[in-house]
Design a protein around this motif. Structure first.
Motif, PDB file in Angstrom:
ATOM      1  N   LYS A   1       3.608 -56.442 -32.042  1.00 29.87           N
ATOM      2  CA  LYS A   1       4.449 -55.702 -32.993  1.00 29.87           C
ATOM      3  C   LYS A   1       4.621 -56.432 -34.319  1.00 29.87           C
ATOM      4  O   LYS A   1       5.269 -55.913 -35.224  1.00 29.87           O
ATOM      5  N   ALA A   2       4.099 -57.661 -34.430  1.00 27.72           N
ATOM      6  CA  ALA A   2       4.302 -58.497 -35.626  1.00 27.72           C
ATOM      7  C   ALA A   2       5.792 -58.659 -35.917  1.00 27.72           C
ATOM      8  O   ALA A   2       6.247 -58.469 -37.050  1.00 27.72           O
ATOM      9  N   SER A   3       6.544 -58.991 -34.871  1.00 31.25           N
ATOM     10  CA  SER A   3       7.969 -59.234 -35.092  1.00 31.25           C
ATOM     11  C   SER A   3       8.308 -60.660 -34.676  1.00 31.25           C
ATOM     12  O   SER A   3       7.584 -61.272 -33.887  1.00 31.25           O
ATOM     13  N   ILE A   4       9.396 -61.170 -35.244  1.00 30.04           N
ATOM     14  CA  ILE A   4       9.819 -62.531 -34.896  1.00 30.04           C
ATOM     15  C   ILE A   4      11.293 -62.500 -34.490  1.00 30.04           C
ATOM     16  O   ILE A   4      12.023 -61.580 -34.877  1.00 30.04           O
ATOM     17  N   GLU A   5      11.675 -63.518 -33.733  1.00 30.45           N
ATOM     18  CA  GLU A   5      13.100 -63.630 -33.370  1.00 30.45           C
ATOM     19  C   GLU A   5      13.689 -64.850 -34.060  1.00 30.45           C
ATOM     20  O   GLU A   5      13.177 -65.965 -33.941  1.00 30.45           O
ATOM     21  N   VAL A   6      14.741 -64.586 -34.836  1.00 32.41           N
ATOM     22  CA  VAL A   6      15.409 -65.637 -35.600  1.00 32.41           C
ATOM     23  C   VAL A   6      16.907 -65.508 -35.367  1.00 32.41           C
ATOM     24  O   VAL A   6      17.463 -64.424 -35.587  1.00 32.41           O
ATOM     25  N   ASN A   7      17.546 -66.565 -34.903  1.00 32.06           N
ATOM     26  CA  ASN A   7      18.998 -66.530 -34.631  1.00 32.06           C
ATOM     27  C   ASN A   7      19.398 -65.327 -33.776  1.00 32.06           C
ATOM     28  O   ASN A   7      20.404 -64.657 -34.052  1.00 32.06           O
ATOM     29  N   GLY A   8      18.568 -64.972 -32.804  1.00 28.86           N
ATOM     30  CA  GLY A   8      18.882 -63.860 -31.907  1.00 28.86           C
ATOM     31  C   GLY A   8      18.599 -62.485 -32.504  1.00 28.86           C
ATOM     32  O   GLY A   8      18.827 -61.464 -31.857  1.00 28.86           O
ATOM     33  N   ILE A   9      18.097 -62.449 -33.737  1.00 30.52           N
ATOM     34  CA  ILE A   9      17.823 -61.150 -34.387  1.00 30.52           C
ATOM     35  C   ILE A   9      16.309 -60.936 -34.454  1.00 30.52           C
ATOM     36  O   ILE A   9      15.553 -61.856 -34.789  1.00 30.52           O
ATOM     37  N   ILE A  10      15.869 -59.710 -34.124  1.00 29.60           N
ATOM     38  CA  ILE A  10      14.438 -59.391 -34.209  1.00 29.60           C
ATOM     39  C   ILE A  10      14.149 -58.832 -35.602  1.00 29.60           C
ATOM     40  O   ILE A  10      14.836 -57.926 -36.074  1.00 29.60           O
ATOM     41  N   LYS A  11      13.133 -59.417 -36.267  1.00 32.26           N
ATOM     42  CA  LYS A  11      12.761 -58.932 -37.603  1.00 32.26           C
ATOM     43  C   LYS A  11      11.315 -58.464 -37.553  1.00 32.26           C
ATOM     44  O   LYS A  11      10.461 -59.169 -37.009  1.00 32.26           O
TER      45      LYS A  11
END
Ligand SMILES: Cc1cc2nc3c(=O)[nH]c(=O)nc-3n(C[C@H](O)[C@H](O)[C@H](O)COP(=O)(O)OP(=O)(O)OC[C@H]3O[C@@H](n4cnc5c(N)ncnc54)[C@H](O)[C@@H]3O)c2cc1C
Length: 379
Positions: free
Chosen positions: A120-130
């Motif tokens: 999906k080309a997404s990342i997880e940063v501080n518990g948030i998916i971007k």
């Protein structure tokens, strides 16, 4: 096509690709887990003159060298030299900070990417998916994302170095010294005079690198005499990678570059030049492809020459390790080389950026090798 791109890591490779892609009009965000650029430092900063002239400029040069002196385990030495300087040490923090100054507006410092979804080309940063169109992994040698995704075999060795203040004796400031030693099997010790009474000494060893470095400083027959009493200014290091480079540097919509793709010279672990060459290949791939799904394939194709070169170098390193696999055989090889004028002949053709130039040059001067070998047999 305009793309929204996340880049993991604000090392020289992440920052360079960020600048290039934003210049092409893409929306770029660089995530860096540390709050400061270039820190913690791990790199010795040794690069070729042509690298400095192309990528660095004179601002960040700490020293220039026109000799590399190599020592065998019994300290038989041979010297590669040129009339003008061909290698330099750069201030890596200064270099990285200059790259950052060119693209600070797209960087988020102190933010770690914990996970990536390559489909999906997404990342997880501080518990948030971007979500993004593409994610570029420039995480360096930490390989946390690489380990969770492609998880390839990586040949690596811990490297440690110290900057020391000391009164150097019998050391030419224009000479890098490299010591092959029983303490550093399959790697080496390096000593780089930085000027102003400061020297950088380091080694790569899979067993107790810190203890071994301390031992080297006080007990190595040449290094301990050259350094004498010293004051430690700083200690730093990290994983030195030796290959094998990723042939397919992508997985779905996740691309790998720099140390994260193991794009390093197998003989020394140097990754600045090879990483920045890959930045050129990836930029070209973005220029040529408008379909997000084809960029990885195009990048792999454009980078194939470099990959094959690094693979050939790795075979050569393995061959060298097989041929010269004990301190005794290494001493013998050094003794043969030092008695011939082979090194002088090789020195003229030496290309610090292309380690294949050394065996190629040896093959071209095979008559010198044979005559030295016969002389060594007779004596
Ligand atoms: C001891 C030693 C000596 C070396 N000497 C030389 C040398 O003399 N010459 C040379 O050319 N090369 C040398 N190298 C190799 C060189 O340092 C690397 O090839 C180069 O730094 C690679 O750049 P990079 O941008 O790929 O990775 P890095 O410079 O490692 O940058 C990666 C960045 O990503 C960040 N990061 C990692 N994971 C995350 C995450 N999940 N989220 C957010 N940020 C993250 C890190 O904090 C780091 O800032 C040496 C390496 C070592 C260990």
């Amino acid at each position: 096509m305009w793309m929204k791109i996340a880049i993991i890591g604000a090392g020289p490779i992440g920052l360079s690709i960020a600048k290039k892609l934003s210049s092409l009009g893409h929306s770029v965000t660089v995530y860096e887990e540390h709050k400061s650029i270039g820190i913690p430092q791990h790199c010795a900063g040794v690069v070729s003159r042509s690298f400095i002239e192309r990528y660095v400029g004179s601002k960040h040069i700490l020293n220039r060298f026109n000799r590399i002196k190599l020592y065998s385990p019994s300290n038989i030495s041979v010297t590669l030299h040129d009339n003008s300087w061909f290698v330099g040490v750069i201030d890596r923090v200064g270099f990285d900070c200059e790259l950052y100054d060119r693209c600070y507006e797209y960087c988020c410092l102190g933010v770690r990417v914990n996970a990536v979804n390559y489909r999906k080309a997404s990342i997880e940063v501080n518990g948030i998916i971007k979500s993004y169109d593409l994610v570029i992994n420039a995480e360096g040698a930490s390989h946390r994302i690489l380990g969770k995704t492609l998880n390839p075999y990586v040949d690596r060795v811990p490297g440690i170095q110290m900057d020391l203040e000391c009164r150097l004796s019998n050391v030419d400031l224009d000479t890098i010294q490299v010591f092959f030693s029983k303490l550093t099997p399959k790697f080496f010790i390096w000593l780089l005079p930085l000027g102003d009474g400061i020297v950088r000494v380091g080694l790569g060893s899979s067993r107790k690198p810190y203890t071994r470095l301390i031992y080297v400083l006080s007990k190595h027959p040449i290094i301990s005499k050259q350094i004498g009493k010293y004051r430690v200014l700083r200690v730093f290091g990290g994983w030195i990678l030796r290959g094998p480079v990723l042939k397919t540097p992508y997985l779905g919509r996740l691309l790998y570059i720099g140390d994260s793709a193991i794009q390093v010279k197998p003989l020394t672990g140097g990754g600045l030049l090879t990483g920045l060459k890959s930045v050129d290949a990836l930029t070209k791939a973005f220029n040529e492809c408008s379909d997000v799904n084809n960029i990885g394939v195009r990048y792999a194709k454009l980078n194939l020459d470099l990959v094959m070169k690094l693979r050939r170098q790795r075979v050569l390193v393995k061959l060298l390790n097989l041929l010269v696999n004990t301190p005794k055989t290494m001493d013998k090889a050094f003794s043969i080389i030092s008695q011939s004028n082979l090194l002088e002949a090789i020195g003229r053709d030496l290309d610090f950026d292309n380690h294949e130039s050394i065996p190629r040059s040896i093959i071209l001067k095979i008559h010198l090798v044979i005559s030295s070998f016969i002389r060594a047999l007779i004596s």
